[in-house]
Enzyme design. Structure first.
Site, PDB file in Angstrom:
ATOM      1  CB  SER A  22      -4.655  -0.119  -6.779  1.00 43.24           C
ATOM      2  OG  SER A  22      -3.868   0.480  -5.773  1.00 43.24           O
TER       3      SER A  22
HETATM    4  N1  SAH Z   1      -0.414  -1.625  -3.379  1.00 41.44           N
HETATM    5  C1  SAH Z   1      -1.615  -1.985  -2.635  1.00 41.44           C
HETATM    6  C2  SAH Z   1      -2.644  -0.879  -2.556  1.00 41.44           C
HETATM    7  C3  SAH Z   1      -2.135   0.277  -1.848  1.00 41.44           C
HETATM    8  S1  SAH Z   1      -3.295   1.317  -1.026  1.00 41.44           S
HETATM    9  C4  SAH Z   1      -2.269  -3.241  -3.176  1.00 41.44           C
HETATM   10  O1  SAH Z   1      -1.793  -3.776  -4.172  1.00 41.44           O
HETATM   11  O2  SAH Z   1      -3.234  -3.701  -2.560  1.00 41.44           O
HETATM   12  C5  SAH Z   1      -2.093   2.333  -0.210  1.00 41.44           C
HETATM   13  C6  SAH Z   1      -1.390   1.688   0.956  1.00 41.44           C
HETATM   14  O3  SAH Z   1      -0.380   2.577   1.389  1.00 41.44           O
HETATM   15  C7  SAH Z   1      -2.303   1.449   2.157  1.00 41.44           C
HETATM   16  O4  SAH Z   1      -2.225   0.113   2.570  1.00 41.44           O
HETATM   17  C8  SAH Z   1      -1.744   2.386   3.222  1.00 41.44           C
HETATM   18  O5  SAH Z   1      -1.865   1.891   4.547  1.00 41.44           O
HETATM   19  C9  SAH Z   1      -0.287   2.489   2.793  1.00 41.44           C
HETATM   20  N2  SAH Z   1       0.421   3.669   3.278  1.00 41.44           N
HETATM   21  C10 SAH Z   1      -0.046   4.932   3.480  1.00 41.44           C
HETATM   22  N3  SAH Z   1       0.932   5.730   3.938  1.00 41.44           N
HETATM   23  C11 SAH Z   1       2.069   4.956   4.036  1.00 41.44           C
HETATM   24  C12 SAH Z   1       3.408   5.187   4.447  1.00 41.44           C
HETATM   25  N4  SAH Z   1       3.810   6.392   4.876  1.00 41.44           N
HETATM   26  N5  SAH Z   1       4.281   4.156   4.422  1.00 41.44           N
HETATM   27  C13 SAH Z   1       3.908   2.932   4.006  1.00 41.44           C
HETATM   28  N6  SAH Z   1       2.641   2.632   3.594  1.00 41.44           N
HETATM   29  C14 SAH Z   1       1.733   3.641   3.612  1.00 41.44           C
END
Ligand code: SAH
Length: 215
Positions: free
Chosen positions: A64
């Site tokens: 992010s």
């Molecule tokens: N917090 C992260 C950025 C998140 S991007 C950081 O600091 O880098 C969103 C993330 O959510 C992605 O890695 C994606 O694979 C994950 N994601 C999407 N759907 C999800 C779900 N149902 N359960 C867990 N993770 C999920």
């Protein structure tokens, strides 16, 4: 890990730009100043690590934007010792910011490859975050209840499981919406289990998907 004076200088500038955008919590700004964001990205992206922008991290996912990390963390209102559940570990950067604030962090990711990569990488940095592989919509019941829950992907809805795993008095932050743009919401569970909703403007996140990825 190389963290040069140049990286530190770039990080200071990043912190100042986030401060100008309205983040006032000094502990959060300090955490961003401390964590070497450039090592969370592929080395070819080194030059971009300290721009206030999101960035691809593989498996079609992104780390992010630093301002967004700071903003979500600020409205989550974390105190030392809080148990915090993060949905969407991604690169692990947000989880490290939470641990720097003194939280005990639990983080769940649905992409298996990313889960393994991030778990190992973050442990090598010396953080104690507990990572889980699975569908974040179901939460992590074995360590519930949580003082805080942070969803870092765009959620079309908030599952009952997550609401149940939130302590009375606890707070959950989520970018809610199924389109390109989501509304940042903070849900507070009162002592008598009522939900209070506050809205904090528009953001863009990658989608929270159903179930685990089939990799
Ligand atoms: N917090 C992260 C950025 C998140 S991007 C950081 O600091 O880098 C969103 C993330 O959510 C992605 O890695 C994606 O694979 C994950 N994601 C999407 N759907 C999800 C779900 N149902 N359960 C867990 N993770 C999920």
């Amino acid at each position: 890990m190389v963290d040069s004076y140049r990286h530190k200088g770039m990080r200071k500038k990043l912190v100042e730009s986030i401060r100008r955008k309205g983040i006032t919590n000094e502990s959060i700004l300090e955490a961003i100043n401390k964590i070497p964001r450039h090592i969370f990205l592929d080395s070819s992206f080194l030059e971009f690590a300290y721009d206030d922008k999101p960035f691809p991290i593989g498996s079609g996912q992104t780390i992010s934007q630093p301002y967004t990390v700071a903003f979500q963390t600020e409205i989550l209102d974390v105190s030392k010792g809080h148990k915090v559940l993060e949905i969407g570990s991604g690169s692990g950067y947000q989880a490290c910011v939470l641990e720097e604030l003194g939280a005990k962090v639990f983080s769940i990711e649905r992409q298996r490859k990313l889960f393994h990569k991030t778990k190992e990488f973050i442990a090598n940095l010396g953080y104690k975050i507990k990572f889980f592989y699975g569908d974040g919509n179901k939460g992590v019941p074995s360590f519930a209840p949580y003082d805080r829950i942070l969803i870092t992907a765009a959620a079309p809805n908030i599952s009952d499981d997550l609401i149940q795993q939130l302590k009375p008095g606890g707070k959950l932050v989520v970018p809610l919406g199924s389109g390109d743009i989501q509304t940042m919401l903070r849900i507070t569970k009162t002592a008598d289990n009522k939900l209070i909703e506050e809205s904090f403007g528009d953001f863009r996140f990658v989608p929270l998907l159903k179930d685990k990825a089939d990799d």
